[in-house]
Write a protein that holds these residues in place. Sequence first.
Motif, mmCIF file in Angstrom:
data_model
loop_
_atom_site.group_PDB
_atom_site.id
_atom_site.type_symbol
_atom_site.label_atom_id
_atom_site.label_comp_id
_atom_site.label_asym_id
_atom_site.label_seq_id
_atom_site.Cartn_x
_atom_site.Cartn_y
_atom_site.Cartn_z
ATOM 1 N N ASN A 1 -9.606 -4.692 -6.840
ATOM 2 C CA ASN A 1 -10.369 -3.958 -5.831
ATOM 3 C C ASN A 1 -11.870 -4.211 -5.984
ATOM 4 N N ALA B 1 -5.142 4.152 -1.477
ATOM 5 C CA ALA B 1 -3.838 4.067 -2.141
ATOM 6 C C ALA B 1 -4.016 4.054 -3.659
ATOM 7 N N MET C 1 2.284 1.807 -3.416
ATOM 8 C CA MET C 1 1.288 2.362 -4.334
ATOM 9 C C MET C 1 1.145 3.869 -4.139
ATOM 10 N N LEU D 1 -7.948 1.252 2.987
ATOM 11 C CA LEU D 1 -6.575 1.686 2.717
ATOM 12 C C LEU D 1 -6.172 1.367 1.278
ATOM 13 N N LEU D 2 -6.571 0.189 0.786
ATOM 14 C CA LEU D 2 -6.244 -0.192 -0.589
ATOM 15 C C LEU D 2 -6.886 0.770 -1.578
ATOM 16 N N ARG D 3 -8.137 1.116 -1.335
ATOM 17 C CA ARG D 3 -8.839 2.005 -2.257
ATOM 18 C C ARG D 3 -8.236 3.412 -2.242
ATOM 19 N N ILE E 1 0.841 -1.201 0.000
ATOM 20 C CA ILE E 1 0.000 0.000 0.000
ATOM 21 C C ILE E 1 0.874 1.249 0.000
#
Length: 697
Positions: free
Chosen positions: A47, A83, A30, A79-81, A27
Amino acid sequence: MDFNKIASGFRLLGKAELGAPLVIVMILAMIMLPLPAFLLDLLFTFNIAFSLIILLVVVYTLKPLEFASFPTVILLATLLRLALNVASTRIVLLEGHNGGDAAGKVIEAFGAFVIGGNFAVGLVVFSILVIINFIVVTKGAGRVAEVGARFTLDAMPGKQMAIDADLNAGLISQDEARARRAEVATEADFYGSMDGASKFVRGDAVAGIIILFVNMIGGLAIGMGQHGLSFAEAGQIYVLLTIGDGLVAQIPSLLLSSASALVVTKVGSSGQNIGQQVSTQLFENPKALFITAGMIGALGLIPGMPNLVFILLASGLAGAGYLIDKRHKDADRVDIGTSLVPIQETAKPIELGWDDVMPVDVVGLEVGYRLISLVDQNQGGQLMVRIKGVRKKLSQELGFLIPSVHIRDNLDLNPTTYRISLMGVAVGEADIMPEMEMAINPGRVFGSLQGKACRDPAFGLEALWIEPSQREYAQTLGYTVVDPGTVVATHLSHLLQSHAHELFGYEETQKLLENLSKSAPKLVDDLVPKTLPLGVVVKVLQNLLQERVPIRDMRTIAETLAEFGVKSQDPDILTSAVRASLGRLIIHEISGIQDEVPVITLDHELEQLLHKSLQTASETGVGIEPGLAEQMHQSLQASVQKMEMEGQTPVLLVSSYIRPWLARFVRHSIQGLHVLAYTEIPADRQIKVVSTVGRRV
């Protein structure tokens, strides 16, 4: 390429527990490093797939705790979204002027195909998605999670007390209670975490709005300022890419918000997932479908309405209602037909088994409905705690585990009555007043009280039921004041101690021997069954308990039985031998550490007469004279009262031959009198004869 080495490398990473750190590093990478367009497409697709997986897992979960890691998953997905938003913003602003696919095929597709390449339409669609996500789904889910966390934490003490009540009543085992406590704690932690996780989802929706406007303004400024594009050209390129980026991020966000809402709004644990619950509860009533079909059909007949659409939908609803109604009637017909099948065609009835015979409760406590508050800890009742303390105290004192007390209400009892039973048979019953307190007269008081006269159910002492406000005044007068729960617990303790020998059996004996074998295995092996059968050992231990002798010192008891068991297997003779070995313990239980023990003795002539009478009774079956027994009883009672008035514990000291008979003779008629043999007095204790009972009073 050696795939075995690669697989072993992944296993090594798993064993080293590097999964979570690697996700965090990914993350951060990214956010900080520029990503190629292909990798960005792959991550955007992942995602969306990840959000779908989460939503479907929630839909097929039977109860929230089956997905206890959901709050953590929400955080990771958020957090992934975010990033991805940072990474896509970088590539849009850096490469957007090169064309629509410069930021990747996924963003281009959402900007060109989903909204038709019209950024005005994209803005409207994006705004609608944000409104749905932020104002409707996220806000509602956050509120439900907050209320659910509050109610779950408020109910946690009550659930814990209910588990303790079931454990004390013997309804569940220690392992089951431990598992239920862990489930209650996990449930509280889950809803507390969901309350916080809903804030992540809400913040993600807000961040999506802000990122959209920042990207639009930044894209216009870079396109016009750095690449010399006109306002229309910059808007067409950067605004379109920004909206595509926002839609790619908002769709997983909406899926995750929906999953959060489904988790916190799921009610009950009926063993059905959300789809099954909705289908069985919403579409199982044909009347609702028929009425809806009629109303839709009526609307379809109005001129100007889309008649075909309304009529088709009404027909579909009516058909669905007919099929559901037919299924219900078929099920009812099967039930009725089954009940009307001739007897000779039906299957044979299931035979009764031993499982249908319910065992009686070893120790039971039944209460009237007005006494339920004493048992219910949610209403402040402390009786369960006191009963647990009674069991623990008696188990430590007597030397074996007292069985659990099964408590239940009984509407056949008077509202203020309780009943104590052993092996299903009532052994004690009394009326108490739950709103008042009992002032017990211990023998010497210095005044009178206003109250309802009664008797202490445990020892029969004179007592009064008084108002709680009189407690301190009653204590100053010398009364012993106790609450109703203590009255019941004391009565139960007295009865359990008096009937301890009835609660003790083969299982308890075997358990004591197993515990002893851990420290003295040879002793136990030589005792049972080589020297004595288990039944004789049980009878000896029951005799000791019946005479209120603790069996804590199991090693001494076993050694004595092993020594004398080779000479006799008569339980009475063996009991006398064990009592002699436990003499120090018996005297300590009676008089503590005093060197001098006050005793009552029998006149030598009377003792000889009793000795001969018992010998004759064993040979001819004729006992002692009734007149002599009555005179001796009166004399013993007078001597016991005299010792009690002087504050001494009454002890009758006789020969070991007549001691068992005399112990049975006075057991129920003269309370508190201990009958000991001369052989039971330790060598370091002195006796003081305070009274001698002769043939005549």
